[in-house]
Design a protein around this motif. Structure first.
Motif, PDB file in Angstrom:
ATOM      1  N   LYS A 182      -9.315  -5.162 -11.853  1.00 29.52           N
ATOM      2  CA  LYS A 182      -9.416  -4.722 -13.242  1.00 29.52           C
ATOM      3  C   LYS A 182      -9.006  -3.250 -13.388  1.00 29.52           C
ATOM      4  O   LYS A 182      -8.331  -2.879 -14.339  1.00 29.52           O
ATOM      5  CB  LYS A 182     -10.835  -4.941 -13.755  1.00 29.52           C
ATOM      6  N   SER A 183      -9.380  -2.421 -12.409  1.00 30.67           N
ATOM      7  CA  SER A 183      -9.045  -0.999 -12.493  1.00 30.67           C
ATOM      8  C   SER A 183      -7.553  -0.754 -12.272  1.00 30.67           C
ATOM      9  O   SER A 183      -6.990   0.203 -12.796  1.00 30.67           O
ATOM     10  CB  SER A 183      -9.864  -0.193 -11.485  1.00 30.67           C
ATOM     11  N   ILE A 184      -6.895  -1.622 -11.519  1.00 26.39           N
ATOM     12  CA  ILE A 184      -5.464  -1.469 -11.258  1.00 26.39           C
ATOM     13  C   ILE A 184      -4.637  -2.016 -12.419  1.00 26.39           C
ATOM     14  O   ILE A 184      -3.519  -1.568 -12.656  1.00 26.39           O
ATOM     15  CB  ILE A 184      -5.085  -2.193  -9.937  1.00 26.39           C
ATOM     16  N   ARG A 185      -5.182  -2.967 -13.154  1.00 25.21           N
ATOM     17  CA  ARG A 185      -4.440  -3.626 -14.228  1.00 25.21           C
ATOM     18  C   ARG A 185      -3.867  -2.617 -15.232  1.00 25.21           C
ATOM     19  O   ARG A 185      -2.733  -2.733 -15.657  1.00 25.21           O
ATOM     20  CB  ARG A 185      -5.337  -4.637 -14.943  1.00 25.21           C
ATOM     21  N   LYS A 186      -4.623  -1.587 -15.583  1.00 22.47           N
ATOM     22  CA  LYS A 186      -4.127  -0.596 -16.548  1.00 22.47           C
ATOM     23  C   LYS A 186      -2.926   0.154 -15.977  1.00 22.47           C
ATOM     24  O   LYS A 186      -1.990   0.489 -16.702  1.00 22.47           O
ATOM     25  CB  LYS A 186      -5.234   0.356 -16.987  1.00 22.47           C
ATOM     26  N   PHE A 220       4.685   2.938  -6.343  1.00 19.71           N
ATOM     27  CA  PHE A 220       4.144   3.273  -5.030  1.00 19.71           C
ATOM     28  C   PHE A 220       2.614   3.352  -5.053  1.00 19.71           C
ATOM     29  O   PHE A 220       1.951   2.941  -4.102  1.00 19.71           O
ATOM     30  CB  PHE A 220       4.731   4.577  -4.503  1.00 19.71           C
ATOM     31  N   PHE A 221       2.064   3.855  -6.141  1.00 23.30           N
ATOM     32  CA  PHE A 221       0.605   3.942  -6.285  1.00 23.30           C
ATOM     33  C   PHE A 221      -0.021   2.547  -6.257  1.00 23.30           C
ATOM     34  O   PHE A 221      -1.005   2.305  -5.552  1.00 23.30           O
ATOM     35  CB  PHE A 221       0.254   4.673  -7.591  1.00 23.30           C
ATOM     36  N   ILE A 222       0.547   1.635  -7.017  1.00 23.89           N
ATOM     37  CA  ILE A 222       0.038   0.259  -7.069  1.00 23.89           C
ATOM     38  C   ILE A 222       0.167  -0.400  -5.695  1.00 23.89           C
ATOM     39  O   ILE A 222      -0.746  -1.084  -5.232  1.00 23.89           O
ATOM     40  CB  ILE A 222       0.765  -0.546  -8.165  1.00 23.89           C
ATOM     41  N   THR A 223       1.299  -0.177  -5.042  1.00 21.60           N
ATOM     42  CA  THR A 223       1.498  -0.725  -3.697  1.00 21.60           C
ATOM     43  C   THR A 223       0.437  -0.195  -2.739  1.00 21.60           C
ATOM     44  O   THR A 223      -0.151  -0.957  -1.962  1.00 21.60           O
ATOM     45  CB  THR A 223       2.912  -0.381  -3.172  1.00 21.60           C
ATOM     46  N   TYR A 224       0.185   1.091  -2.809  1.00 23.73           N
ATOM     47  CA  TYR A 224      -0.830   1.701  -1.946  1.00 23.73           C
ATOM     48  C   TYR A 224      -2.215   1.106  -2.224  1.00 23.73           C
ATOM     49  O   TYR A 224      -2.961   0.782  -1.306  1.00 23.73           O
ATOM     50  CB  TYR A 224      -0.847   3.221  -2.136  1.00 23.73           C
ATOM     51  N   LYS A 225      -2.558   0.964  -3.484  1.00 26.10           N
ATOM     52  CA  LYS A 225      -3.879   0.448  -3.849  1.00 26.10           C
ATOM     53  C   LYS A 225      -4.077  -0.999  -3.377  1.00 26.10           C
ATOM     54  O   LYS A 225      -5.193  -1.401  -3.066  1.00 26.10           O
ATOM     55  CB  LYS A 225      -4.099   0.530  -5.367  1.00 26.10           C
ATOM     56  N   PHE A 226      -2.984  -1.773  -3.342  1.00 30.36           N
ATOM     57  CA  PHE A 226      -3.072  -3.176  -2.940  1.00 30.36           C
ATOM     58  C   PHE A 226      -2.732  -3.390  -1.471  1.00 30.36           C
ATOM     59  O   PHE A 226      -2.524  -4.518  -1.041  1.00 30.36           O
ATOM     60  CB  PHE A 226      -2.128  -4.027  -3.791  1.00 30.36           C
ATOM     61  N   ARG A 227      -2.689  -2.337  -0.686  1.00 28.91           N
ATOM     62  CA  ARG A 227      -2.223  -2.430   0.700  1.00 28.91           C
ATOM     63  C   ARG A 227      -3.069  -3.356   1.571  1.00 28.91           C
ATOM     64  O   ARG A 227      -2.589  -3.888   2.566  1.00 28.91           O
ATOM     65  CB  ARG A 227      -2.142  -1.042   1.323  1.00 28.91           C
ATOM     66  N   LEU A 233       0.632  -6.616  -1.218  1.00 26.38           N
ATOM     67  CA  LEU A 233       1.386  -5.566  -0.530  1.00 26.38           C
ATOM     68  C   LEU A 233       2.865  -5.924  -0.452  1.00 26.38           C
ATOM     69  O   LEU A 233       3.726  -5.134  -0.834  1.00 26.38           O
ATOM     70  CB  LEU A 233       0.823  -5.333   0.873  1.00 26.38           C
ATOM     71  N   TYR A 234       3.164  -7.112   0.026  1.00 22.87           N
ATOM     72  CA  TYR A 234       4.562  -7.508   0.193  1.00 22.87           C
ATOM     73  C   TYR A 234       5.293  -7.626  -1.139  1.00 22.87           C
ATOM     74  O   TYR A 234       6.436  -7.191  -1.274  1.00 22.87           O
ATOM     75  CB  TYR A 234       4.660  -8.815   0.991  1.00 22.87           C
ATOM     76  N   HIS A 235       4.646  -8.196  -2.133  1.00 26.80           N
ATOM     77  CA  HIS A 235       5.298  -8.322  -3.442  1.00 26.80           C
ATOM     78  C   HIS A 235       5.510  -6.953  -4.090  1.00 26.80           C
ATOM     79  O   HIS A 235       6.553  -6.705  -4.700  1.00 26.80           O
ATOM     80  CB  HIS A 235       4.497  -9.256  -4.351  1.00 26.80           C
ATOM     81  N   ASN A 236       4.537  -6.067  -3.945  1.00 21.43           N
ATOM     82  CA  ASN A 236       4.696  -4.733  -4.524  1.00 21.43           C
ATOM     83  C   ASN A 236       5.724  -3.903  -3.762  1.00 21.43           C
ATOM     84  O   ASN A 236       6.426  -3.084  -4.367  1.00 21.43           O
ATOM     85  CB  ASN A 236       3.353  -4.020  -4.613  1.00 21.43           C
ATOM     86  N   LEU A 237       5.844  -4.105  -2.453  1.00 17.39           N
ATOM     87  CA  LEU A 237       6.921  -3.448  -1.706  1.00 17.39           C
ATOM     88  C   LEU A 237       8.280  -3.909  -2.222  1.00 17.39           C
ATOM     89  O   LEU A 237       9.203  -3.103  -2.392  1.00 17.39           O
ATOM     90  CB  LEU A 237       6.808  -3.748  -0.206  1.00 17.39           C
ATOM     91  N   ALA A 238       8.397  -5.210  -2.478  1.00 16.31           N
ATOM     92  CA  ALA A 238       9.654  -5.737  -3.026  1.00 16.31           C
ATOM     93  C   ALA A 238       9.957  -5.105  -4.385  1.00 16.31           C
ATOM     94  O   ALA A 238      11.106  -4.754  -4.673  1.00 16.31           O
ATOM     95  CB  ALA A 238       9.591  -7.255  -3.135  1.00 16.31           C
ATOM     96  N   VAL A 239       8.939  -4.935  -5.203  1.00 12.95           N
ATOM     97  CA  VAL A 239       9.129  -4.283  -6.507  1.00 12.95           C
ATOM     98  C   VAL A 239       9.589  -2.837  -6.316  1.00 12.95           C
ATOM     99  O   VAL A 239      10.483  -2.365  -7.031  1.00 12.95           O
ATOM    100  CB  VAL A 239       7.836  -4.352  -7.350  1.00 12.95           C
ATOM    101  N   CYS A 240       9.003  -2.127  -5.360  1.00 12.57           N
ATOM    102  CA  CYS A 240       9.425  -0.741  -5.090  1.00 12.57           C
ATOM    103  C   CYS A 240      10.909  -0.695  -4.710  1.00 12.57           C
ATOM    104  O   CYS A 240      11.652   0.153  -5.216  1.00 12.57           O
ATOM    105  CB  CYS A 240       8.578  -0.122  -3.977  1.00 12.57           C
ATOM    106  N   PHE A 241      11.331  -1.609  -3.838  1.00 12.99           N
ATOM    107  CA  PHE A 241      12.752  -1.658  -3.477  1.00 12.99           C
ATOM    108  C   PHE A 241      13.614  -1.988  -4.692  1.00 12.99           C
ATOM    109  O   PHE A 241      14.695  -1.422  -4.870  1.00 12.99           O
ATOM    110  CB  PHE A 241      12.996  -2.686  -2.368  1.00 12.99           C
TER     111      PHE A 241
END
Length: 120
Positions: A3-7, A43-50, A56-64
Motif C-alpha cells: 500500500k505504501s509503494i502504490r502511491k 529505481f526506488f520502486i525496484t529497490y523497495k521490492f528487492r 524485483l525482476y519485473h521492476n528491473l525490466a521496467v528500469c531497462f
C-alpha cells in the motif's frame, strides 16, 4: 508495504507519461527534465521490492525499458535518431531479465510451491 509503494507507482506512471508526452510533442527541455524523476522512481520502486523475487525482476525490466526509452528520446532530440541501436541494447536487457525469471526462477519457485503443497 504494498500500500505504501502504490502511491510511488502511481506517481511513477504519471512521470513516465509526462516524459513520453514531452517526447512526442518535441518538448526537449521538459522531456529531459522528466527523465530524472521517472528513472529515480523506477529505481526506488525496484529497490523497495528487492525482496520479492517476481517484483524485483519485473521492476528491473521496467528500469531497462525506461533507460532504453530515454536513450531513444535523447537520440531523436539531439542526434538525428542515431542512438537507437544503443536503446535496443537496453530493450534486449529487459527482455533477458524476464527470460531469466520465467525460464528459470519462476519454474523453480513454482516447483518448490507445488512440492510444499503436496507435503501438506
Amino acid at each position: 508495504m504494498l500500500k505504501s509503494i502504490r502511491k510511488f507507482e502511481n506517481l511513477h506512471i504519471a512521470c513516465w507519461l509526462l516524459k513520453d508526452t514531452c517526447w512526442v510533442l518535441d518538448l526537449q527541455v521538459p522531456g529531459i527534465i522528466m527523465i530524472f524523476p521517472t528513472l529515480f522512481l523506477a529505481f526506488f520502486i525496484t529497490y523497495k521490492f528487492r525482496k520479492i523475487v517476481s517484483e524485483l525482476y519485473h521492476n528491473l525490466a521496467v528500469c531497462f525499458w525506461i533507460m532504453a526509452n530515454t536513450i531513444w528520446m535523447i537520440g531523436e532530440f539531439f542526434y538525428d535518431d542515431t542512438l537507437r541501436p544503443f536503446a535496443v541494447i537496453f530493450f534486449i536487457s529487459g527482455l533477458l531479465v524476464l527470460t531469466v525469471y520465467y525460464g528459470f526462477i519462476y519454474r523453480r519457485l513454482s516447483a518448490f510451491q507445488d512440492s510444499r503443497e503436496q507435503e501438506s
